[in-house]
Structures are given as C-alpha cells and as structure tokens.
Design a protein around this motif. Structure first.
Motif, PDB file in Angstrom:
ATOM      1  N   ILE A  86      -6.549  39.894  19.139  1.00 34.02           N
ATOM      2  CA  ILE A  86      -5.612  39.181  18.263  1.00 34.02           C
ATOM      3  C   ILE A  86      -4.255  39.880  18.260  1.00 34.02           C
ATOM      4  CG2 ILE A  86      -5.144  38.565  15.853  1.00 34.02           C
ATOM      5  CD1 ILE A  86      -8.222  38.098  15.619  1.00 34.02           C
ATOM      6  N   ASP A  87      -4.257  41.220  18.177  1.00 37.47           N
ATOM      7  CA  ASP A  87      -2.998  41.974  18.203  1.00 37.47           C
ATOM      8  C   ASP A  87      -2.200  41.691  19.479  1.00 37.47           C
ATOM      9  OD1 ASP A  87      -3.644  43.128  15.772  1.00 37.47           O
ATOM     10  OD2 ASP A  87      -4.279  45.046  16.641  1.00 37.47           O
ATOM     11  N   VAL A  88      -2.874  41.722  20.609  1.00 36.63           N
ATOM     12  CA  VAL A  88      -2.202  41.479  21.887  1.00 36.63           C
ATOM     13  C   VAL A  88      -1.681  40.043  21.952  1.00 36.63           C
ATOM     14  CG1 VAL A  88      -2.583  41.256  24.385  1.00 36.63           C
ATOM     15  CG2 VAL A  88      -3.410  43.275  23.166  1.00 36.63           C
ATOM     16  N   SER A  89      -2.463  39.100  21.449  1.00 37.28           N
ATOM     17  CA  SER A  89      -2.016  37.704  21.439  1.00 37.28           C
ATOM     18  C   SER A  89      -0.756  37.545  20.595  1.00 37.28           C
ATOM     19  CB  SER A  89      -3.117  36.794  20.896  1.00 37.28           C
ATOM     20  OG  SER A  89      -4.219  36.800  21.752  1.00 37.28           O
ATOM     21  N   GLN A  90      -0.730  38.175  19.435  1.00 42.73           N
ATOM     22  CA  GLN A  90       0.445  38.090  18.561  1.00 42.73           C
ATOM     23  C   GLN A  90       1.659  38.751  19.203  1.00 42.73           C
ATOM     24  OE1 GLN A  90      -1.117  39.772  14.923  1.00 42.73           O
ATOM     25  NE2 GLN A  90      -1.614  37.748  14.105  1.00 42.73           N
ATOM     26  N   LEU A  91       1.479  39.909  19.808  1.00 45.03           N
ATOM     27  CA  LEU A  91       2.585  40.582  20.490  1.00 45.03           C
ATOM     28  C   LEU A  91       3.122  39.738  21.641  1.00 45.03           C
ATOM     29  CD1 LEU A  91       1.383  44.297  20.584  1.00 45.03           C
ATOM     30  CD2 LEU A  91       3.413  43.406  19.428  1.00 45.03           C
ATOM     31  N   THR A  92       2.229  39.121  22.379  1.00 50.79           N
ATOM     32  CA  THR A  92       2.633  38.255  23.486  1.00 50.79           C
ATOM     33  C   THR A  92       3.452  37.076  22.971  1.00 50.79           C
ATOM     34  OG1 THR A  92       0.664  38.881  24.736  1.00 50.79           O
ATOM     35  CG2 THR A  92       1.799  36.866  25.425  1.00 50.79           C
ATOM     36  N   MET A  93       2.995  36.455  21.892  1.00 48.94           N
ATOM     37  CA  MET A  93       3.723  35.319  21.320  1.00 48.94           C
ATOM     38  C   MET A  93       5.105  35.743  20.830  1.00 48.94           C
ATOM     39  SD  MET A  93       1.989  32.691  21.841  1.00 48.94           S
ATOM     40  CE  MET A  93       2.960  31.542  20.903  1.00 48.94           C
ATOM     41  N   LYS A  94       5.204  36.903  20.166  1.00 49.51           N
ATOM     42  CA  LYS A  94       6.502  37.399  19.711  1.00 49.51           C
ATOM     43  C   LYS A  94       7.437  37.646  20.894  1.00 49.51           C
ATOM     44  CE  LYS A  94       5.366  39.605  15.336  1.00 49.51           C
ATOM     45  NZ  LYS A  94       5.314  40.878  14.599  1.00 49.51           N
ATOM     46  N   HIS A  95       6.901  38.252  21.938  1.00 51.38           N
ATOM     47  CA  HIS A  95       7.702  38.537  23.127  1.00 51.38           C
ATOM     48  C   HIS A  95       8.213  37.238  23.758  1.00 51.38           C
ATOM     49  CE1 HIS A  95       9.149  40.623  26.658  1.00 51.38           C
ATOM     50  NE2 HIS A  95       8.429  39.807  27.424  1.00 51.38           N
ATOM     51  N   LEU A  96       7.330  36.247  23.878  1.00 52.44           N
ATOM     52  CA  LEU A  96       7.738  34.970  24.461  1.00 52.44           C
ATOM     53  C   LEU A  96       8.783  34.264  23.593  1.00 52.44           C
ATOM     54  CD1 LEU A  96       4.305  33.643  25.750  1.00 52.44           C
ATOM     55  CD2 LEU A  96       6.202  34.542  27.112  1.00 52.44           C
ATOM     56  N   GLN A  97       8.638  34.352  22.286  1.00 49.38           N
ATOM     57  CA  GLN A  97       9.635  33.771  21.381  1.00 49.38           C
ATOM     58  C   GLN A  97      10.986  34.450  21.532  1.00 49.38           C
ATOM     59  OE1 GLN A  97       7.740  34.077  17.553  1.00 49.38           O
ATOM     60  NE2 GLN A  97       6.745  32.073  17.735  1.00 49.38           N
ATOM     61  N   ASN A  98      10.970  35.780  21.652  1.00 49.48           N
ATOM     62  CA  ASN A  98      12.219  36.525  21.860  1.00 49.48           C
ATOM     63  C   ASN A  98      12.876  36.137  23.170  1.00 49.48           C
ATOM     64  OD1 ASN A  98      12.005  37.893  19.439  1.00 49.48           O
ATOM     65  ND2 ASN A  98      11.026  39.696  20.354  1.00 49.48           N
ATOM     66  N   LEU A  99      12.087  35.987  24.218  1.00 45.10           N
ATOM     67  CA  LEU A  99      12.633  35.583  25.508  1.00 45.10           C
ATOM     68  C   LEU A  99      13.236  34.180  25.422  1.00 45.10           C
ATOM     69  CD1 LEU A  99       9.927  36.835  28.040  1.00 45.10           C
ATOM     70  CD2 LEU A  99      12.221  37.770  27.669  1.00 45.10           C
ATOM     71  N   ARG A 100      12.576  33.296  24.712  1.00 48.17           N
ATOM     72  CA  ARG A 100      13.055  31.920  24.566  1.00 48.17           C
ATOM     73  C   ARG A 100      14.380  31.901  23.791  1.00 48.17           C
ATOM     74  NH1 ARG A 100       8.932  27.896  22.052  1.00 48.17           N
ATOM     75  NH2 ARG A 100       7.806  28.567  23.876  1.00 48.17           N
TER      76      ARG A 100
END
Length: 93
Positions: free
Chosen positions: A76-90
């Motif tokens: 879950i932690d990795v999934s949340q970090l991935t989503m945050k990273h993708l949002q920042n990139l977007r």
C-alpha cells in the motif's frame, strides 16, 4: 436462455443519457477489475513471500501473520508513493 452479446444491440440508437450511463457503468466495471487484479497480485506476492512452510491449520502462525500484514502495508505504501509521483509528474508536465 439465449446468448446475447453487446454486438446484438445498436449502441448508436441509445440516447445521450443512456450512452453516458453505459460509459460510466463500463468505467466502474473496469475499475473494479483493476482493484481485483491488484488484490490478487498483493495476495499472491505476500503469500509466496510469507508462507514458506506447509499450512497446518485454518490460521497462520504468528510470524506468517506479521509478515503478511507488513507485506500488505508495504504494498500500500509503495502504491501511494507511486500515485503521488505520477500526480507530481502530471502537474509538472
């Protein structure tokens, strides 16, 4: 009961409201399928990592139980970090 497929209907005959409802339904079903796939992946990964011996009963032993909980938390932690990273990139792009 007859076999009816989506191809048996002319989607173009639907009014815009029904088309929107159908699109939303299909999007929801796709989202459910993705969640089920993620849960399956999580279960498979953590089971392979944490359940190393034979299953002796209806419950996991303490070390397996702790490993499964920790594995799920990390997933879950990795999934949340991935989503945050993708949002920042977007937002940057």
């Amino acid at each position: 009961m007859s076999d009816i497929s989506l191809n048996d209907y002319d989607i173009n005959k639907l009014n815009e409201k029904d088309k929107a409802e159908l699109r939303q339904f299909l999007a929801n079903e796709g989202q459910k399928a993705r969640v089920q796939s993620i849960v399956h992946s999580l279960t498979d990964t953590c089971f392979k990592k944490c359940i190393t011996g034979s299953i002796r009963g209806a419950k996991l032993d303490k070390s397996e139980e702790g490993c499964m909980a920790n594995c799920a938390d990390r997933f879950i932690d990795v999934s949340q970090l991935t989503m945050k990273h993708l949002q920042n990139l977007r937002q940057q792009g």
